[in-house]
Design an enzyme around this catalytic site. Structure first.
Site, short mmCIF file in Angstrom:
data_model
loop_
_atom_site.label_atom_id
_atom_site.label_comp_id
_atom_site.label_asym_id
_atom_site.label_seq_id
_atom_site.Cartn_x
_atom_site.Cartn_y
_atom_site.Cartn_z
N ARG A 115 -0.50 -2.54 21.60
CA ARG A 115 0.60 -2.88 20.70
C ARG A 115 1.70 -1.83 20.76
NH1 ARG A 115 -1.21 -5.92 15.11
NH2 ARG A 115 -2.98 -7.10 15.97
N HIS A 162 -12.60 -4.12 9.54
CA HIS A 162 -12.34 -5.54 9.80
C HIS A 162 -11.03 -5.70 10.58
CE1 HIS A 162 -10.06 -9.17 8.73
NE2 HIS A 162 -11.20 -9.82 8.57
N ASN A 163 -10.00 -5.00 10.14
CA ASN A 163 -8.70 -5.12 10.80
C ASN A 163 -8.70 -4.51 12.19
OD1 ASN A 163 -8.04 -6.17 8.30
ND2 ASN A 163 -6.11 -5.07 8.14
N ALA A 182 0.83 -1.20 0.00
CA ALA A 182 0.00 0.00 0.00
C ALA A 182 0.87 1.26 0.00
CB ALA A 182 -0.92 0.00 1.22
N LYS A 240 -12.63 -3.20 4.96
CA LYS A 240 -11.45 -3.99 5.32
C LYS A 240 -10.68 -3.33 6.47
CE LYS A 240 -8.26 -7.22 4.78
NZ LYS A 240 -7.07 -6.75 5.47
N GLU A 269 -10.18 -7.07 14.29
CA GLU A 269 -9.14 -8.10 14.42
C GLU A 269 -8.15 -7.76 15.53
OE1 GLU A 269 -5.30 -8.79 11.66
OE2 GLU A 269 -7.20 -9.16 10.62
N SER A 285 -9.16 -10.56 2.82
CA SER A 285 -8.74 -11.06 4.12
C SER A 285 -8.66 -12.58 4.10
CB SER A 285 -9.72 -10.62 5.21
OG SER A 285 -9.31 -11.14 6.46
N GLY A 286 -7.74 -13.08 4.88
CA GLY A 286 -7.56 -14.52 5.00
C GLY A 286 -6.11 -14.92 4.98
N GLY A 287 -5.24 -13.91 4.77
CA GLY A 287 -3.82 -14.19 4.75
C GLY A 287 -3.42 -15.04 3.57
#
Length: 472
Positions: free
Chosen positions: A289, A188-189, A79, A185, A192, A131-133
Protein backbone atom coordinates in the site's frame (compact mmCIF):
# COMPACT_ATOMS: atom_id res chain seq x y z
CA UNK A 1 -35.95 4.88 37.69
CA UNK A 2 -37.98 6.58 34.98
CA UNK A 3 -39.28 4.39 32.18
CA UNK A 4 -38.57 7.30 29.86
CA UNK A 5 -34.83 7.01 30.34
CA UNK A 6 -32.64 5.49 27.63
CA UNK A 7 -30.73 2.22 27.85
CA UNK A 8 -27.57 3.44 26.15
CA UNK A 9 -26.03 6.56 24.65
CA UNK A 10 -24.10 6.76 21.38
CA UNK A 11 -21.67 9.65 20.81
CA UNK A 12 -20.70 10.31 17.19
CA UNK A 13 -23.23 10.48 14.39
CA UNK A 14 -21.14 9.64 11.36
CA UNK A 15 -22.59 6.72 9.40
CA UNK A 16 -21.11 4.03 11.71
CA UNK A 17 -22.55 5.71 14.81
CA UNK A 18 -25.94 6.23 13.18
CA UNK A 19 -26.14 2.64 11.98
CA UNK A 20 -25.12 1.24 15.34
CA UNK A 21 -27.77 3.36 17.09
CA UNK A 22 -30.40 2.13 14.63
CA UNK A 23 -29.27 -1.48 15.14
CA UNK A 24 -29.54 -1.17 18.93
CA UNK A 25 -32.96 0.47 18.70
CA UNK A 26 -34.24 -2.24 16.37
CA UNK A 27 -33.52 -4.81 19.10
CA UNK A 28 -35.90 -3.14 21.54
CA UNK A 29 -33.62 -0.66 23.32
CA UNK A 30 -34.09 3.07 23.73
CA UNK A 31 -31.05 4.99 22.52
CA UNK A 32 -29.85 8.54 23.24
CA UNK A 33 -27.53 10.06 20.64
CA UNK A 34 -25.16 13.02 20.63
CA UNK A 35 -22.92 14.69 18.08
CA UNK A 36 -20.84 17.83 18.51
CA UNK A 37 -22.40 19.12 15.29
CA UNK A 38 -25.94 19.62 16.55
CA UNK A 39 -27.31 19.93 13.01
CA UNK A 40 -26.13 16.38 12.29
CA UNK A 41 -27.97 15.09 15.37
CA UNK A 42 -31.12 17.01 14.40
CA UNK A 43 -31.01 15.72 10.82
CA UNK A 44 -30.55 12.13 12.00
CA UNK A 45 -33.49 12.38 14.41
CA UNK A 46 -35.73 13.95 11.77
CA UNK A 47 -34.80 11.58 8.96
CA UNK A 48 -33.29 8.13 9.59
CA UNK A 49 -34.40 7.95 13.23
CA UNK A 50 -37.84 9.39 12.62
CA UNK A 51 -40.57 7.54 14.59
CA UNK A 52 -37.94 5.39 16.29
CA UNK A 53 -37.15 5.04 19.97
CA UNK A 54 -34.10 7.30 19.63
CA UNK A 55 -33.62 10.52 21.58
CA UNK A 56 -31.48 13.37 20.30
CA UNK A 57 -29.44 15.21 22.94
CA UNK A 58 -27.43 18.39 22.47
CA UNK A 59 -25.16 18.61 25.53
CA UNK A 60 -23.19 16.00 27.44
CA UNK A 61 -25.19 16.90 30.52
CA UNK A 62 -28.44 16.24 28.67
CA UNK A 63 -27.05 12.95 27.37
CA UNK A 64 -26.02 11.80 30.86
CA UNK A 65 -29.36 12.78 32.40
CA UNK A 66 -31.25 10.82 29.74
CA UNK A 67 -29.64 7.48 30.65
CA UNK A 68 -30.51 4.74 33.08
CA UNK A 69 -27.87 4.04 35.74
CA UNK A 70 -25.28 2.74 35.47
CA UNK A 71 -24.92 4.86 32.38
CA UNK A 72 -23.64 3.13 29.26
CA UNK A 73 -22.13 5.44 26.64
CA UNK A 74 -20.61 4.20 23.41
CA UNK A 75 -18.10 6.42 21.61
CA UNK A 76 -18.13 6.16 17.83
CA UNK A 77 -15.65 8.96 17.15
CA UNK A 78 -12.33 9.17 15.33
CA UNK A 79 -9.45 7.44 17.10
CA UNK A 80 -6.81 9.51 18.85
CA UNK A 81 -7.29 12.88 20.53
CA UNK A 82 -11.05 13.08 19.77
CA UNK A 83 -11.64 10.08 22.07
CA UNK A 84 -9.73 11.74 24.91
CA UNK A 85 -11.60 15.01 24.33
CA UNK A 86 -15.00 13.31 24.53
CA UNK A 87 -14.02 11.40 27.67
CA UNK A 88 -12.94 14.64 29.39
CA UNK A 89 -16.21 16.34 28.50
CA UNK A 90 -18.25 13.36 29.65
CA UNK A 91 -16.54 12.87 33.02
CA UNK A 92 -18.13 15.81 34.91
CA UNK A 93 -21.53 14.31 34.09
CA UNK A 94 -20.79 10.71 35.14
CA UNK A 95 -20.80 8.83 38.42
CA UNK A 96 -18.77 5.93 39.76
CA UNK A 97 -19.76 2.68 38.12
CA UNK A 98 -20.82 4.26 34.84
CA UNK A 99 -19.50 2.68 31.65
CA UNK A 100 -17.72 4.16 28.64
CA UNK A 101 -17.27 1.98 25.55
CA UNK A 102 -14.79 3.08 22.88
CA UNK A 103 -16.05 1.50 19.67
CA UNK A 104 -13.44 3.06 17.37
CA UNK A 105 -10.15 1.77 15.99
CA UNK A 106 -8.05 3.04 18.89
CA UNK A 107 -4.43 2.03 19.31
CA UNK A 108 -4.21 -0.55 22.07
CA UNK A 109 -1.68 1.51 24.05
CA UNK A 110 -4.16 4.42 24.15
CA UNK A 111 -6.77 1.97 25.40
CA UNK A 112 -4.45 0.79 28.18
CA UNK A 113 -3.90 4.40 29.23
CA UNK A 114 -7.60 5.26 29.18
CA UNK A 115 -8.52 2.07 31.04
CA UNK A 116 -6.19 2.95 33.93
CA UNK A 117 -7.17 6.64 33.92
CA UNK A 118 -10.89 5.89 34.10
CA UNK A 119 -10.43 3.04 36.55
CA UNK A 120 -8.81 5.50 38.97
CA UNK A 121 -11.92 7.67 38.65
CA UNK A 122 -14.32 4.78 39.24
CA UNK A 123 -15.51 4.67 35.63
CA UNK A 124 -15.64 1.30 33.90
CA UNK A 125 -14.13 1.16 30.41
CA UNK A 126 -14.40 -1.22 27.46
CA UNK A 127 -12.12 -0.92 24.45
CA UNK A 128 -14.25 -2.57 21.79
CA UNK A 129 -13.33 -3.44 18.25
CA UNK A 130 -16.26 -3.40 15.84
CA UNK A 131 -15.87 -4.90 12.37
CA UNK A 132 -18.24 -5.11 9.46
CA UNK A 133 -18.24 -1.58 8.15
CA UNK A 134 -21.38 0.47 7.74
CA UNK A 135 -23.50 -2.53 6.71
CA UNK A 136 -22.33 -4.60 9.66
CA UNK A 137 -22.99 -1.78 12.13
CA UNK A 138 -26.61 -1.71 10.95
CA UNK A 139 -27.31 -5.40 10.41
CA UNK A 140 -24.90 -7.22 12.73
CA UNK A 141 -21.17 -6.67 13.24
CA UNK A 142 -18.48 -8.78 14.84
CA UNK A 143 -17.80 -7.21 18.24
CA UNK A 144 -14.51 -7.56 20.13
CA UNK A 145 -14.77 -6.13 23.67
CA UNK A 146 -12.01 -6.06 26.25
CA UNK A 147 -11.55 -4.23 29.53
CA UNK A 148 -13.65 -4.19 32.69
CA UNK A 149 -15.39 -7.57 32.89
CA UNK A 150 -18.27 -6.28 35.01
CA UNK A 151 -18.89 -3.63 32.36
CA UNK A 152 -19.07 -6.36 29.75
CA UNK A 153 -21.65 -8.21 31.82
CA UNK A 154 -23.73 -5.01 31.90
CA UNK A 155 -23.38 -4.64 28.10
CA UNK A 156 -23.65 -8.33 27.23
CA UNK A 157 -27.36 -8.39 26.36
CA UNK A 158 -27.06 -5.39 24.05
CA UNK A 159 -23.88 -6.67 22.41
CA UNK A 160 -25.36 -10.13 21.82
CA UNK A 161 -28.58 -8.63 20.46
CA UNK A 162 -26.86 -6.45 17.85
CA UNK A 163 -24.00 -8.79 16.84
CA UNK A 164 -24.00 -11.02 13.78
CA UNK A 165 -25.26 -14.55 14.48
CA UNK A 166 -23.96 -17.97 13.46
CA UNK A 167 -24.91 -21.50 14.47
CA UNK A 168 -22.29 -21.12 17.23
CA UNK A 169 -23.95 -18.03 18.70
CA UNK A 170 -23.60 -14.23 18.54
CA UNK A 171 -20.31 -12.96 17.13
CA UNK A 172 -19.21 -11.31 20.36
CA UNK A 173 -17.33 -12.48 23.44
CA UNK A 174 -15.48 -10.93 26.35
CA UNK A 175 -11.88 -11.26 25.20
CA UNK A 176 -9.91 -10.21 28.26
CA UNK A 177 -8.67 -7.30 30.37
CA UNK A 178 -7.40 -3.84 29.43
CA UNK A 179 -6.76 -3.41 25.69
CA UNK A 180 -7.39 -6.99 24.55
CA UNK A 181 -10.43 -6.08 22.44
CA UNK A 182 -8.69 -3.33 20.51
CA UNK A 183 -5.59 -5.50 20.12
CA UNK A 184 -7.66 -8.30 18.55
CA UNK A 185 -9.31 -5.77 16.23
CA UNK A 186 -5.87 -4.43 15.26
CA UNK A 187 -4.68 -7.91 14.28
CA UNK A 188 -7.98 -8.55 12.51
CA UNK A 189 -7.19 -5.52 10.37
CA UNK A 190 -3.65 -6.75 9.72
CA UNK A 191 -5.05 -10.04 8.40
CA UNK A 192 -7.55 -8.00 6.38
CA UNK A 193 -4.69 -6.07 4.73
CA UNK A 194 -2.96 -9.33 3.80
CA UNK A 195 -6.03 -11.00 2.28
CA UNK A 196 -6.91 -7.88 0.29
CA UNK A 197 -3.37 -7.74 -1.11
CA UNK A 198 -3.37 -11.45 -1.99
CA UNK A 199 -6.69 -11.13 -3.85
CA UNK A 200 -5.37 -8.04 -5.64
CA UNK A 201 -2.20 -9.85 -6.69
CA UNK A 202 -4.28 -12.73 -8.11
CA UNK A 203 -6.33 -10.11 -10.01
CA UNK A 204 -3.14 -8.50 -11.30
CA UNK A 205 -1.85 -11.84 -12.62
CA UNK A 206 -5.12 -12.54 -14.43
CA UNK A 207 -5.35 -9.14 -16.10
CA UNK A 208 -1.68 -8.77 -17.05
CA UNK A 209 -0.66 -12.33 -17.92
CA UNK A 210 -3.93 -13.68 -19.32
CA UNK A 211 -5.45 -10.36 -20.43
CA UNK A 212 -8.76 -11.26 -18.85
CA UNK A 213 -11.55 -8.71 -18.76
CA UNK A 214 -13.16 -7.53 -15.55
CA UNK A 215 -16.27 -9.55 -16.45
CA UNK A 216 -14.20 -12.71 -16.94
CA UNK A 217 -12.43 -12.18 -13.62
CA UNK A 218 -15.80 -11.57 -11.99
CA UNK A 219 -16.85 -15.09 -12.98
CA UNK A 220 -13.57 -16.62 -11.78
CA UNK A 221 -13.62 -14.97 -8.35
CA UNK A 222 -17.30 -15.82 -7.97
CA UNK A 223 -16.53 -19.48 -8.64
CA UNK A 224 -13.52 -19.46 -6.31
CA UNK A 225 -15.66 -18.04 -3.55
CA UNK A 226 -17.66 -21.28 -3.45
CA UNK A 227 -14.69 -22.61 -1.48
CA UNK A 228 -13.66 -19.47 0.45
CA UNK A 229 -17.12 -18.14 1.32
CA UNK A 230 -15.21 -14.97 2.04
CA UNK A 231 -16.62 -11.46 2.38
CA UNK A 232 -13.52 -9.97 0.72
CA UNK A 233 -13.81 -12.39 -2.22
CA UNK A 234 -17.52 -11.63 -2.46
CA UNK A 235 -17.03 -7.88 -2.72
CA UNK A 236 -14.21 -8.48 -5.21
CA UNK A 237 -16.40 -10.22 -7.77
CA UNK A 238 -19.15 -7.64 -7.22
CA UNK A 239 -16.66 -4.80 -7.81
CA UNK A 240 -15.42 -6.43 -11.02
CA UNK A 241 -18.86 -6.42 -12.66
CA UNK A 242 -19.63 -2.80 -11.68
CA UNK A 243 -19.69 -0.39 -14.64
CA UNK A 244 -18.72 3.28 -14.51
CA UNK A 245 -21.74 5.43 -15.37
CA UNK A 246 -19.64 8.07 -17.16
CA UNK A 247 -17.51 5.89 -19.42
CA UNK A 248 -19.29 2.54 -19.47
CA UNK A 249 -15.97 0.89 -18.56
CA UNK A 250 -15.57 -1.42 -15.57
CA UNK A 251 -15.36 0.96 -12.62
CA UNK A 252 -12.27 -0.82 -11.27
CA UNK A 253 -10.41 0.15 -14.48
CA UNK A 254 -10.89 3.88 -13.89
CA UNK A 255 -9.93 3.89 -10.19
CA UNK A 256 -6.40 5.22 -9.52
CA UNK A 257 -3.98 2.52 -8.35
CA UNK A 258 -3.04 4.31 -5.12
CA UNK A 259 -4.31 2.61 -1.97
CA UNK A 260 -4.74 4.47 1.30
CA UNK A 261 -4.52 3.17 4.86
CA UNK A 262 -5.61 4.32 8.29
CA UNK A 263 -2.74 2.70 10.17
CA UNK A 264 -4.17 -0.40 11.84
CA UNK A 265 -2.26 -2.76 9.55
CA UNK A 266 0.93 -0.82 10.23
CA UNK A 267 0.29 -1.03 13.98
CA UNK A 268 0.14 -4.85 13.70
CA UNK A 269 3.52 -4.91 11.96
CA UNK A 270 5.08 -2.48 14.44
CA UNK A 271 3.93 -4.50 17.45
CA UNK A 272 4.98 -7.78 15.85
CA UNK A 273 8.48 -6.35 15.48
CA UNK A 274 8.45 -5.30 19.14
CA UNK A 275 7.42 -8.83 20.12
CA UNK A 276 9.96 -10.47 17.75
CA UNK A 277 7.18 -12.17 15.78
CA UNK A 278 7.45 -12.66 12.03
CA UNK A 279 4.33 -11.71 10.05
CA UNK A 280 5.83 -11.21 6.57
CA UNK A 281 2.61 -11.55 4.53
CA UNK A 282 0.88 -8.85 6.59
CA UNK A 283 4.06 -6.75 6.43
CA UNK A 284 4.20 -7.15 2.65
CA UNK A 285 0.59 -5.97 2.35
CA UNK A 286 1.35 -2.82 4.36
CA UNK A 287 4.45 -2.15 2.26
CA UNK A 288 2.49 -2.70 -0.95
CA UNK A 289 0.00 0.00 0.00
CA UNK A 290 2.84 2.37 0.85
CA UNK A 291 4.50 1.67 -2.50
CA UNK A 292 1.22 2.14 -4.37
CA UNK A 293 0.90 5.66 -2.95
CA UNK A 294 4.05 6.93 -4.72
CA UNK A 295 2.43 6.90 -8.16
CA UNK A 296 4.65 9.63 -9.64
CA UNK A 297 7.83 7.77 -8.67
CA UNK A 298 6.48 4.54 -10.14
CA UNK A 299 5.64 6.26 -13.41
CA UNK A 300 9.12 7.77 -13.65
CA UNK A 301 10.93 4.53 -12.83
CA UNK A 302 8.56 2.46 -14.96
CA UNK A 303 9.37 4.56 -18.01
CA UNK A 304 13.04 3.61 -17.59
CA UNK A 305 12.65 -0.04 -16.60
CA UNK A 306 9.54 -1.06 -18.48
CA UNK A 307 8.58 -4.73 -18.10
CA UNK A 308 6.64 -6.09 -21.08
CA UNK A 309 4.48 -9.01 -20.00
CA UNK A 310 4.60 -11.98 -22.38
CA UNK A 311 2.14 -14.77 -21.72
CA UNK A 312 3.94 -18.09 -21.99
CA UNK A 313 1.63 -19.78 -19.49
CA UNK A 314 -1.40 -21.87 -20.41
CA UNK A 315 -4.84 -21.34 -18.93
CA UNK A 316 -4.37 -24.22 -16.46
CA UNK A 317 -2.05 -21.87 -14.58
CA UNK A 318 -5.13 -19.98 -13.36
CA UNK A 319 -5.99 -23.05 -11.29
CA UNK A 320 -2.55 -22.80 -9.70
CA UNK A 321 -3.32 -19.17 -8.84
CA UNK A 322 -6.56 -20.36 -7.22
CA UNK A 323 -4.69 -22.84 -5.03
CA UNK A 324 -1.93 -20.32 -4.27
CA UNK A 325 -4.49 -17.76 -3.14
CA UNK A 326 -6.22 -20.30 -0.90
CA UNK A 327 -3.08 -21.49 0.87
CA UNK A 328 -1.57 -17.99 1.15
CA UNK A 329 -4.81 -16.81 2.78
CA UNK A 330 -4.46 -19.55 5.40
CA UNK A 331 -0.88 -18.35 5.99
CA UNK A 332 -2.17 -14.79 6.54
CA UNK A 333 -4.54 -16.10 9.22
CA UNK A 334 -1.69 -18.18 10.70
CA UNK A 335 0.49 -15.08 11.05
CA UNK A 336 -2.27 -13.12 12.75
CA UNK A 337 -3.16 -15.92 15.16
CA UNK A 338 0.52 -16.36 16.07
CA UNK A 339 0.78 -12.65 16.87
CA UNK A 340 -2.33 -12.88 19.04
CA UNK A 341 -0.95 -15.95 20.81
CA UNK A 342 2.32 -14.24 21.74
CA UNK A 343 0.71 -10.89 22.60
CA UNK A 344 -1.81 -12.64 24.83
CA UNK A 345 1.02 -14.13 26.88
CA UNK A 346 3.12 -10.95 26.86
CA UNK A 347 0.30 -8.58 27.79
CA UNK A 348 -1.70 -10.87 30.06
CA UNK A 349 -4.81 -10.94 27.88
CA UNK A 350 -5.58 -14.64 28.33
CA UNK A 351 -7.08 -14.82 24.84
CA UNK A 352 -9.04 -17.88 23.78
CA UNK A 353 -8.04 -18.10 20.12
CA UNK A 354 -10.88 -20.47 19.29
CA UNK A 355 -13.32 -17.80 20.56
CA UNK A 356 -11.53 -15.15 18.53
CA UNK A 357 -12.00 -17.28 15.40
CA UNK A 358 -15.64 -17.92 16.35
CA UNK A 359 -16.58 -14.26 16.63
CA UNK A 360 -14.88 -13.57 13.29
CA UNK A 361 -17.05 -16.16 11.51
CA UNK A 362 -19.65 -13.59 10.54
CA UNK A 363 -20.22 -9.86 10.59
CA UNK A 364 -16.59 -8.87 10.05
CA UNK A 365 -14.47 -8.04 7.03
CA UNK A 366 -12.35 -11.21 7.23
CA UNK A 367 -15.26 -13.61 7.69
CA UNK A 368 -14.62 -16.77 5.71
CA UNK A 369 -15.30 -20.51 5.69
CA UNK A 370 -11.69 -20.90 6.85
CA UNK A 371 -12.59 -19.61 10.31
CA UNK A 372 -14.56 -22.74 11.23
CA UNK A 373 -11.51 -25.05 10.92
CA UNK A 374 -9.34 -22.35 12.54
CA UNK A 375 -11.73 -22.34 15.50
CA UNK A 376 -11.60 -26.14 15.64
CA UNK A 377 -7.79 -26.12 15.49
CA UNK A 378 -7.39 -23.92 18.58
CA UNK A 379 -10.26 -25.56 20.41
CA UNK A 380 -8.56 -28.96 20.23
CA UNK A 381 -5.05 -27.52 20.80
CA UNK A 382 -5.13 -24.12 22.57
CA UNK A 383 -1.31 -23.98 22.55
CA UNK A 384 -0.95 -25.00 18.90
CA UNK A 385 2.52 -23.85 17.84
CA UNK A 386 1.31 -22.63 14.44
CA UNK A 387 -1.84 -23.00 12.37
CA UNK A 388 0.10 -24.40 9.41
CA UNK A 389 0.66 -27.72 11.23
CA UNK A 390 -2.90 -28.15 12.48
CA UNK A 391 -4.70 -31.34 11.50
CA UNK A 392 -7.38 -29.23 9.82
CA UNK A 393 -4.95 -27.68 7.32
CA UNK A 394 -2.05 -30.11 6.96
CA UNK A 395 -3.43 -31.73 3.79
CA UNK A 396 -4.06 -28.31 2.28
CA UNK A 397 -0.41 -27.41 2.78
CA UNK A 398 0.80 -30.71 1.33
CA UNK A 399 -1.38 -30.32 -1.77
CA UNK A 400 -1.28 -26.58 -2.43
CA UNK A 401 2.14 -25.30 -1.38
CA UNK A 402 3.57 -26.68 -4.68
CA UNK A 403 1.03 -24.50 -6.50
CA UNK A 404 2.04 -21.42 -4.49
CA UNK A 405 5.67 -22.20 -5.32
CA UNK A 406 4.80 -22.52 -9.01
CA UNK A 407 2.95 -19.19 -9.02
CA UNK A 408 5.73 -17.31 -7.24
CA UNK A 409 8.40 -18.84 -9.48
CA UNK A 410 6.65 -18.21 -12.80
CA UNK A 411 5.31 -14.74 -12.01
CA UNK A 412 8.68 -13.57 -10.70
CA UNK A 413 10.21 -14.59 -14.06
CA UNK A 414 7.70 -12.32 -15.77
CA UNK A 415 8.38 -9.40 -13.44
CA UNK A 416 4.98 -8.70 -11.88
CA UNK A 417 5.21 -7.72 -8.20
CA UNK A 418 3.57 -10.27 -5.91
CA UNK A 419 4.97 -9.33 -2.48
CA UNK A 420 2.27 -11.03 -0.43
CA UNK A 421 2.37 -14.33 -2.35
CA UNK A 422 6.18 -14.38 -2.19
CA UNK A 423 6.24 -13.49 1.51
CA UNK A 424 3.68 -16.17 2.35
CA UNK A 425 5.84 -18.78 0.64
CA UNK A 426 8.98 -17.51 2.40
CA UNK A 427 7.17 -17.69 5.74
CA UNK A 428 6.26 -21.32 5.13
CA UNK A 429 9.73 -22.22 3.85
CA UNK A 430 11.37 -20.45 6.76
CA UNK A 431 9.24 -22.23 9.33
CA UNK A 432 9.89 -25.67 7.86
CA UNK A 433 13.66 -25.09 7.57
CA UNK A 434 15.53 -27.02 10.24
CA UNK A 435 18.66 -25.08 9.31
CA UNK A 436 18.72 -21.35 8.50
CA UNK A 437 21.80 -19.23 7.68
CA UNK A 438 21.43 -17.30 10.94
CA UNK A 439 24.58 -19.03 12.23
CA UNK A 440 26.60 -16.94 9.77
CA UNK A 441 24.73 -13.78 10.78
CA UNK A 442 25.54 -14.44 14.43
CA UNK A 443 29.20 -15.04 13.55
CA UNK A 444 29.24 -11.73 11.66
CA UNK A 445 27.72 -9.97 14.68
CA UNK A 446 30.34 -11.47 16.94
CA UNK A 447 33.11 -10.50 14.50
CA UNK A 448 32.31 -6.79 14.33
CA UNK A 449 30.59 -6.25 17.67
CA UNK A 450 31.58 -9.04 20.08
CA UNK A 451 27.88 -9.95 20.38
CA UNK A 452 28.74 -13.59 21.25
CA UNK A 453 27.07 -16.76 20.01
CA UNK A 454 25.81 -20.15 21.18
CA UNK A 455 27.13 -23.48 19.95
CA UNK A 456 25.36 -26.58 18.67
CA UNK A 457 27.63 -28.99 20.49
CA UNK A 458 27.72 -27.58 24.03
CA UNK A 459 25.97 -25.21 26.42
CA UNK A 460 27.14 -21.69 27.13
CA UNK A 461 27.79 -18.28 25.57
CA UNK A 462 30.92 -17.89 23.42
CA UNK A 463 33.01 -15.19 21.78
CA UNK A 464 35.88 -15.51 19.31
CA UNK A 465 38.69 -13.01 18.89
CA UNK A 466 38.23 -12.82 15.12
CA UNK A 467 40.68 -9.95 14.69
CA UNK A 468 44.00 -9.11 16.28
CA UNK A 469 42.89 -5.72 17.61
CA UNK A 470 46.41 -4.94 18.83
CA UNK A 471 47.68 -4.74 15.26
CA UNK A 472 44.85 -2.56 13.95
Amino acid sequence: MSLEKCDIGVVGMAVMGQNLALNIESKGYKVAVYNRDHDKTKKFIEERASNKNILGTYTYEELAKSLNRPRKIMLMVKAGKPVDDVIEQLLPNLEKGDIIIDGGNSHYKDTNRRFKYLQDKGIRFLGTGISGGEYGALHGPSIMPGGDKSAYEEMKDIFEAIAAKTEDGPCVAYLGPSSSGHYVKMVHNGIEYAIMELISEAYDIMRKVFRLSADEMHEIFKKWNDEHKSYLMEITYKILEWKDEETGKPLVDVILDSAQQKGTGKWSVQDALDLNISIPTINAAVNARTLSAIKHERLEIGNIFDTPVNNSLNNDFINSVRDALYIATIIAYAEGMKLLQVASSEYGYGLDLSEVARIWEDGCIIRSALLKPIQKSFKSKPNLVNLIISEEFRKDFENRIPKLREVVSEIKKIGIPIPAFASALDYFDGLRSKELPANLIQAQRDFFGAHTYQRKDKEGIFHTEWQDIHNI
